[in-house]
Design a protein around this motif. Structure first.
Motif, PDB file in Angstrom:
ATOM      1  N   LYS A  62       5.293  25.608  -3.586  1.00  0.00           N
ATOM      2  CA  LYS A  62       4.998  24.485  -4.577  1.00  0.00           C
ATOM      3  C   LYS A  62       3.385  23.991  -4.384  1.00  0.00           C
ATOM      4  CE  LYS A  62       9.555  23.332  -6.220  1.00  0.00           C
ATOM      5  NZ  LYS A  62      10.615  22.354  -6.018  1.00  0.00           N
ATOM      6  N   ILE A  63       2.592  24.114  -5.400  1.00  0.00           N
ATOM      7  CA  ILE A  63       1.437  23.537  -5.254  1.00  0.00           C
ATOM      8  C   ILE A  63       1.073  22.307  -6.453  1.00  0.00           C
ATOM      9  CG2 ILE A  63       0.552  25.315  -3.911  1.00  0.00           C
ATOM     10  CD1 ILE A  63      -0.847  26.344  -6.884  1.00  0.00           C
ATOM     11  N   PRO A  64       0.270  21.165  -6.129  1.00  0.00           N
ATOM     12  CA  PRO A  64       0.301  20.241  -6.804  1.00  0.00           C
ATOM     13  C   PRO A  64      -0.891  20.391  -7.866  1.00  0.00           C
ATOM     14  CG  PRO A  64      -0.909  19.744  -4.742  1.00  0.00           C
ATOM     15  CD  PRO A  64      -0.504  21.069  -4.514  1.00  0.00           C
ATOM     16  N   PHE A  65      -1.312  21.705  -8.053  1.00  0.00           N
ATOM     17  CA  PHE A  65      -2.410  21.904  -9.309  1.00  0.00           C
ATOM     18  C   PHE A  65      -1.985  23.327  -9.785  1.00  0.00           C
ATOM     19  CE2 PHE A  65      -3.522  22.843  -4.762  1.00  0.00           C
ATOM     20  CZ  PHE A  65      -3.755  24.226  -4.693  1.00  0.00           C
ATOM     21  N   LYS A  66      -2.635  23.611 -10.874  1.00  0.00           N
ATOM     22  CA  LYS A  66      -2.444  24.633 -11.671  1.00  0.00           C
ATOM     23  C   LYS A  66      -2.896  26.001 -10.922  1.00  0.00           C
ATOM     24  CE  LYS A  66      -2.052  26.629 -16.142  1.00  0.00           C
ATOM     25  NZ  LYS A  66      -2.372  26.369 -17.666  1.00  0.00           N
ATOM     26  N   PRO A  67      -2.267  26.827 -10.568  1.00  0.00           N
ATOM     27  CA  PRO A  67      -2.578  27.948  -9.815  1.00  0.00           C
ATOM     28  C   PRO A  67      -3.441  29.032 -10.761  1.00  0.00           C
ATOM     29  CG  PRO A  67      -0.229  28.452 -10.444  1.00  0.00           C
ATOM     30  CD  PRO A  67      -0.717  27.088 -10.894  1.00  0.00           C
ATOM     31  N   MET A  68      -4.704  29.548  -9.918  1.00  0.00           N
ATOM     32  CA  MET A  68      -5.472  30.313 -10.654  1.00  0.00           C
ATOM     33  C   MET A  68      -5.145  31.866 -10.224  1.00  0.00           C
ATOM     34  SD  MET A  68      -9.139  28.034  -9.950  1.00  0.00           S
ATOM     35  CE  MET A  68     -10.081  29.599 -10.396  1.00  0.00           C
ATOM     36  N   ALA A 124       4.879  10.215  -6.930  1.00  0.00           N
ATOM     37  CA  ALA A 124       6.299  10.703  -7.754  1.00  0.00           C
ATOM     38  C   ALA A 124       5.807  11.146  -9.059  1.00  0.00           C
ATOM     39  CB  ALA A 124       7.005   9.289  -8.061  1.00  0.00           C
ATOM     40  N   GLY A 125       4.679  10.733  -9.663  1.00  0.00           N
ATOM     41  CA  GLY A 125       4.304  11.120 -10.905  1.00  0.00           C
ATOM     42  C   GLY A 125       3.453  12.420 -10.926  1.00  0.00           C
ATOM     43  N   ARG A 126       3.248  13.119  -9.624  1.00  0.00           N
ATOM     44  CA  ARG A 126       2.412  14.317  -9.616  1.00  0.00           C
ATOM     45  C   ARG A 126       3.219  15.504 -10.030  1.00  0.00           C
ATOM     46  NH1 ARG A 126       0.193  15.087  -3.729  1.00  0.00           N
ATOM     47  NH2 ARG A 126      -1.091  13.274  -4.278  1.00  0.00           N
ATOM     48  N   ARG A 164       0.936  -1.357   0.056  1.00  0.00           N
ATOM     49  CA  ARG A 164      -0.050  -0.043  -0.096  1.00  0.00           C
ATOM     50  C   ARG A 164       0.983   1.237  -0.073  1.00  0.00           C
ATOM     51  NH1 ARG A 164      -2.967  -2.711   4.164  1.00  0.00           N
ATOM     52  NH2 ARG A 164      -2.177  -1.173   5.691  1.00  0.00           N
ATOM     53  N   GLN A 165       1.823   1.229   0.692  1.00  0.00           N
ATOM     54  CA  GLN A 165       2.772   2.335   0.967  1.00  0.00           C
ATOM     55  C   GLN A 165       3.580   2.720  -0.441  1.00  0.00           C
ATOM     56  OE1 GLN A 165       2.794   4.328   3.642  1.00  0.00           O
ATOM     57  NE2 GLN A 165       4.071   5.633   2.193  1.00  0.00           N
ATOM     58  N   ALA A 166       3.964   1.396  -0.964  1.00  0.00           N
ATOM     59  CA  ALA A 166       4.696   1.670  -2.278  1.00  0.00           C
ATOM     60  C   ALA A 166       3.857   2.165  -3.367  1.00  0.00           C
ATOM     61  CB  ALA A 166       5.418   0.135  -2.670  1.00  0.00           C
ATOM     62  N   ARG A 167       2.631   1.817  -3.366  1.00  0.00           N
ATOM     63  CA  ARG A 167       1.387   2.159  -4.398  1.00  0.00           C
ATOM     64  C   ARG A 167       1.322   3.695  -3.993  1.00  0.00           C
ATOM     65  NH1 ARG A 167      -2.290  -0.615  -7.379  1.00  0.00           N
ATOM     66  NH2 ARG A 167      -4.496   0.762  -7.383  1.00  0.00           N
ATOM     67  N   LYS A 168       1.223   4.118  -2.774  1.00  0.00           N
ATOM     68  CA  LYS A 168       0.879   5.621  -2.479  1.00  0.00           C
ATOM     69  C   LYS A 168       2.161   6.231  -3.075  1.00  0.00           C
ATOM     70  CE  LYS A 168      -0.385   8.305   1.401  1.00  0.00           C
ATOM     71  NZ  LYS A 168      -0.487   8.314   2.844  1.00  0.00           N
ATOM     72  N   ASN A 169       3.317   5.759  -2.651  1.00  0.00           N
ATOM     73  CA  ASN A 169       4.502   6.668  -3.211  1.00  0.00           C
ATOM     74  C   ASN A 169       4.787   6.795  -4.764  1.00  0.00           C
ATOM     75  OD1 ASN A 169       5.256   7.137  -0.684  1.00  0.00           O
ATOM     76  ND2 ASN A 169       6.579   5.536  -0.423  1.00  0.00           N
ATOM     77  N   ALA A 170       4.332   5.703  -5.278  1.00  0.00           N
ATOM     78  CA  ALA A 170       4.431   5.746  -6.755  1.00  0.00           C
ATOM     79  C   ALA A 170       3.576   6.863  -7.275  1.00  0.00           C
ATOM     80  CB  ALA A 170       4.145   4.345  -7.341  1.00  0.00           C
ATOM     81  N   ALA A 171       2.310   6.770  -6.844  1.00  0.00           N
ATOM     82  CA  ALA A 171       1.281   7.761  -7.244  1.00  0.00           C
ATOM     83  C   ALA A 171       1.988   9.135  -7.068  1.00  0.00           C
ATOM     84  CB  ALA A 171       0.002   7.671  -6.381  1.00  0.00           C
TER      85      ALA A 171
END
Length: 93
Positions: free
Chosen positions: A68-74, A51-53, A42-49
């Motif tokens: 730094k934010i994980p979405f495009k700023p408005m 990494a691609g962010r 579960r942890q490995a899967r969570k970390n993999a997700a």
């Protein structure tokens, strides 16, 4: 009421224990399915997700430093760096 259960991880095939405490937690949250992966998978899967962010850089509305934010700023919205965000969250509690 609950008893520890031994389950098989669908990812690695190893046995893992679904404890009585975890079962109680799942029931409180309304989860109906048992976990299908061991804690490590579960942890490995969570970390993999994570990494691609993709992260975007903007300016912190409070300290003026980089944020730094994980979405495009408005445009017209305020964003905060991790430190200022945590400070604001702690003050709100």
């Amino acid at each position: 009421m609950y008893e520890d259960k031994t389950l098989i991880c669908k990812e690695c095939g190893k046995e893992f224990v679904f404890t009585a405490g975890e079962q109680e937690f799942y029931a409180e949250k309304g989860f109906v399915n048992e976990p299908q992966r061991c804690k490590e998978c579960r942890q490995a899967r969570k970390n993999a997700a994570k990494a691609g962010r993709e992260y975007y850089e903007t300016t912190c509305a409070e300290c003026g430093g980089p944020a730094k934010i994980p979405f495009k700023p408005m445009e017209g919205k305020e964003y905060y760096c991790s430190e200022c965000f945590a400070k604001r969250k702690a003050e709100a509690e």
